[in-house]
Design a protein around this motif. Structure first.
Motif, mmCIF file in Angstrom:
data_model
loop_
_atom_site.group_PDB
_atom_site.id
_atom_site.type_symbol
_atom_site.label_atom_id
_atom_site.label_comp_id
_atom_site.label_asym_id
_atom_site.label_seq_id
_atom_site.Cartn_x
_atom_site.Cartn_y
_atom_site.Cartn_z
ATOM 1 N N GLU A 1 3.650 -24.872 17.182
ATOM 2 C CA GLU A 1 2.512 -23.975 16.963
ATOM 3 C C GLU A 1 2.817 -22.551 17.417
ATOM 4 N N HIS A 2 3.518 -22.427 18.549
ATOM 5 C CA HIS A 2 3.799 -21.109 19.112
ATOM 6 C C HIS A 2 5.222 -20.633 18.824
ATOM 7 N N GLN A 3 5.858 -21.312 17.857
ATOM 8 C CA GLN A 3 7.173 -20.914 17.342
ATOM 9 C C GLN A 3 8.271 -20.875 18.409
ATOM 10 N N ARG A 4 8.114 -21.723 19.427
ATOM 11 C CA ARG A 4 9.218 -21.912 20.365
ATOM 12 C C ARG A 4 10.192 -22.958 19.809
ATOM 13 N N LEU A 5 9.708 -23.693 18.829
ATOM 14 C CA LEU A 5 10.551 -24.621 18.079
ATOM 15 C C LEU A 5 10.274 -24.361 16.597
ATOM 16 N N THR A 6 11.250 -23.812 15.904
ATOM 17 C CA THR A 6 11.065 -23.459 14.490
ATOM 18 C C THR A 6 11.771 -24.432 13.549
ATOM 19 N N LEU A 7 12.313 -25.493 14.126
ATOM 20 C CA LEU A 7 13.096 -26.444 13.324
ATOM 21 C C LEU A 7 12.314 -27.709 13.006
ATOM 22 N N GLY A 8 11.070 -27.762 13.440
ATOM 23 C CA GLY A 8 10.326 -29.019 13.428
ATOM 24 C C GLY A 8 10.269 -29.724 12.100
ATOM 25 N N ASP A 9 10.136 -28.948 11.002
ATOM 26 C CA ASP A 9 9.992 -29.587 9.688
ATOM 27 C C ASP A 9 11.329 -29.955 9.053
ATOM 28 N N LYS A 10 12.428 -29.560 9.658
ATOM 29 C CA LYS A 10 13.736 -29.956 9.134
ATOM 30 C C LYS A 10 13.927 -31.461 9.286
ATOM 31 N N THR A 11 14.674 -32.036 8.364
ATOM 32 C CA THR A 11 15.072 -33.436 8.550
ATOM 33 C C THR A 11 16.304 -33.464 9.451
ATOM 34 N N LEU A 12 16.588 -34.629 9.997
ATOM 35 C CA LEU A 12 17.745 -34.754 10.888
ATOM 36 C C LEU A 12 19.041 -34.437 10.140
ATOM 37 N N ALA A 13 19.074 -34.750 8.852
ATOM 38 C CA ALA A 13 20.273 -34.471 8.059
ATOM 39 C C ALA A 13 20.518 -32.965 7.931
ATOM 40 N N GLN A 14 19.462 -32.182 8.080
ATOM 41 C CA GLN A 14 19.573 -30.729 7.929
ATOM 42 C C GLN A 14 19.915 -30.008 9.240
ATOM 43 N N ILE A 15 19.937 -30.749 10.334
ATOM 44 C CA ILE A 15 20.168 -30.128 11.643
ATOM 45 C C ILE A 15 21.644 -29.770 11.795
ATOM 46 N N SER A 16 21.909 -28.497 12.058
ATOM 47 C CA SER A 16 23.282 -28.006 12.200
ATOM 48 C C SER A 16 23.712 -28.007 13.668
ATOM 49 N N LYS A 17 24.997 -27.703 13.895
ATOM 50 C CA LYS A 17 25.488 -27.589 15.265
ATOM 51 C C LYS A 17 24.765 -26.470 16.017
ATOM 52 N N ALA A 18 24.489 -25.367 15.327
ATOM 53 C CA ALA A 18 23.744 -24.264 15.950
ATOM 54 C C ALA A 18 22.331 -24.705 16.323
ATOM 55 N N ASP A 19 21.730 -25.529 15.469
ATOM 56 C CA ASP A 19 20.390 -26.062 15.769
ATOM 57 C C ASP A 19 20.433 -26.954 17.015
ATOM 58 N N LEU A 20 21.473 -27.768 17.107
ATOM 59 C CA LEU A 20 21.612 -28.655 18.273
ATOM 60 C C LEU A 20 21.772 -27.844 19.556
ATOM 61 N N GLN A 21 22.478 -26.728 19.477
ATOM 62 C CA GLN A 21 22.617 -25.868 20.645
ATOM 63 C C GLN A 21 21.273 -25.283 21.040
ATOM 64 N N SER A 22 20.478 -24.873 20.063
ATOM 65 C CA SER A 22 19.139 -24.342 20.343
ATOM 66 C C SER A 22 18.255 -25.404 20.990
ATOM 67 N N LEU A 23 18.343 -26.623 20.488
ATOM 68 C CA LEU A 23 17.563 -27.731 21.060
ATOM 69 C C LEU A 23 18.000 -28.024 22.499
ATOM 70 N N THR A 24 19.307 -27.966 22.729
ATOM 71 C CA THR A 24 19.833 -28.189 24.083
ATOM 72 C C THR A 24 19.257 -27.170 25.053
ATOM 73 N N GLU A 25 19.220 -25.921 24.635
ATOM 74 C CA GLU A 25 18.682 -24.870 25.507
ATOM 75 C C GLU A 25 17.187 -25.057 25.735
ATOM 76 N N LEU A 26 16.465 -25.441 24.697
ATOM 77 C CA LEU A 26 15.020 -25.626 24.801
ATOM 78 C C LEU A 26 14.661 -26.805 25.707
ATOM 79 N N ILE A 27 15.387 -27.899 25.561
ATOM 80 C CA ILE A 27 15.000 -29.151 26.220
ATOM 81 C C ILE A 27 15.704 -29.351 27.563
ATOM 82 N N HIS A 28 16.988 -29.044 27.618
ATOM 83 C CA HIS A 28 17.749 -29.314 28.839
ATOM 84 C C HIS A 28 17.913 -28.099 29.745
ATOM 85 N N GLN A 29 17.648 -26.911 29.215
ATOM 86 C CA GLN A 29 17.924 -25.694 29.985
ATOM 87 C C GLN A 29 16.734 -24.744 30.013
#
Length: 405
Positions: free
Chosen positions: A301-329
């Motif tokens: 909702e607040h655009q801290r996660l902009t990948l939500g509607d992507k499917t898992l097949a569409q998730i890139s390495k750069a996306d995984l890095q963004s998720l790592t920073e959001l969730i683990h860091q």
């Protein structure tokens, strides 16, 4: 009219009551406890959600913060958690263990207050409530009468004066700086106090998380090299829960708290594994299986996660890095803490460099003792501060009893 007791203890909390009872076990001495409250053990009754986390199965000096880290060793070794547990068992108090060795009463914190009150009665301790301390003065050249305490306009004199006034946390329960003022009066320095084991508050840009009030999850929270794993709770004011309270002891103003929202697995491994058998699953669905759904929705909702509607097949390495920073860091920048109003205890206090670690007596003032939270000793969350109350009180009581022989 002057009232005389061999020992006067200021403060009818955990440390003060236990000290009075322990001195009294040796008999002969008149002991008076003075307290400003209407009843004894007020903070005990509020602790542990009303069930009193009275000690922990695993107690060591490493569980305590102090400018003088070796100070706690002697007292903790001489009266251990097992000694207090034996006393609890002697009184038939039912208790249970929660996470990480924390021990709570089955029935109520009132059981611990009743234990202390009964022991004080058996020791003929005189407990005087609603006593406002007006002044404390030294009496020179008389080893039997060293101090005069004026309370409610009445003078009390004593040979030994024990300060068990606690810190500044929970002012609604009568907390005051009285103990610090007495220390300074006798030229004993104070390590600047601050709220401890306390929730954090939000900066303006993080107030979106107020919508998650009541949501909790298990995290790793770290400041510098100190890491705590435990539950984190979103509130309408900030972040609370055991992990946040613990790390608050180590946090400094303007410093971020590093939070891993998924400490038991990595988001990269999770997405990779899920992608293998559900490539068309939306990312927000996968995340909601391992994180609170309301948190994931708020990020989107607040655009801290902009990948939500992507499917898992569409998730890139750069996306995984963004998720790592959001969730683990996640670097959470607190506005501050909720302060003494909700703090469990107070960090800082009477400088232990000026206090005997064996007896709790001031090094340069015969007959003046400091015990419990008023000292610059702060335990972790989980029963450690109560154990310090019992251990420091015991060390003080033993020294006073032996000095009377």
């Amino acid at each position: 009219m002057n009232h005389y007791s061999e020992t006067i203890i200021i403060g009818a909390g955990a440390a003060g009551l236990f000290c009075a009872a322990e001195i009294g076990q040796h008999g002969g001495e008149k002991i008076t406890v003075l307290d400003s409250g209407k009843k004894i053990g007020r903070k005990i009754l509020m602790s542990g959600g009303g069930f009193c986390n009275f000690t922990n199965l695993d107690v060591s000096p490493s569980h305590y913060l102090s400018q003088n880290p070796h100070f706690v060793k002697s007292a903790l070794a001489r009266f251990t958690q097992w000694d207090f547990i034996s006393l609890v068992c002697e009184y038939g108090i039912a208790y249970h263990e929660k996470a990480d060795g924390q021990l709570f009463c089955d029935n109520s914190a009132q059981d611990i207050v009743d234990l202390l009150e009964d022991r004080c009665k058996k020791a003929k301790v005189d407990i005087q409530l609603r006593q406002q301390i007006d002044s404390v003065e030294p009496i020179e050249n008389d080893p039997k009468v060293r101090f005069k305490v004026r309370a409610n306009g009445v003078d009390w004199t004593c040979r030994n004066l024990v300060i068990a006034t606690g810190g500044l946390s929970m002012p609604a329960l009568g907390a005051s700086p009285l103990g610090y003022k007495i220390a300074e009066q006798f030229a004993i320095p104070i390590i600047p106090p601050r709220a401890s084991l306390v929730p954090f508050t939000y900066l303006e840009n993080d107030k979106i998380f107020t919508a998650l009030s009541g949501v909790s999850l298990r995290v790793n929270a770290s400041v510098g090299h100190q890491v705590f794993r435990g539950d984190m709770l979103f509130t309408h004011r900030g972040l609370s829960g055991p992990a946040m309270l613990q790390i608050s002891n180590y946090w400094q103003l303007n410093e971020p708290v590093h939070i891993d929202l998924l400490p038991d697995q990595t988001i990269v491994d999770l997405i990779t594994a899920q992608k293998a058998h559900s490539p068309n699953m939306q990312l927000k669905t996968a995340l909601s299986q391992v994180l609170p759904k309301r948190l994931v929705e708020l990020w989107i909702e607040h655009q801290r996660l902009t990948l939500g509607d992507k499917t898992l097949a569409q998730i890139s390495k750069a996306d995984l890095q963004s998720l790592t920073e959001l969730i683990h860091q996640w670097q959470f920048h607190p506005n501050g803490t909720e302060g003494y109003r909700t703090a469990e205890v107070t960090l800082g206090g009477v400088d232990t460099q000026f206090i005997s670690s064996k007896t709790m007596q001031a090094n340069q003032v015969a007959g003046l003792y400091f015990i419990g939270e008023v000292l610059d000793v702060t335990g972790w969350l989980g029963g450690y501060n109560f154990q310090w109350a019992w251990s420091s009180a015991y060390a003080c009581a033993k020294a006073i009893a032996e000095s009377a022989i």
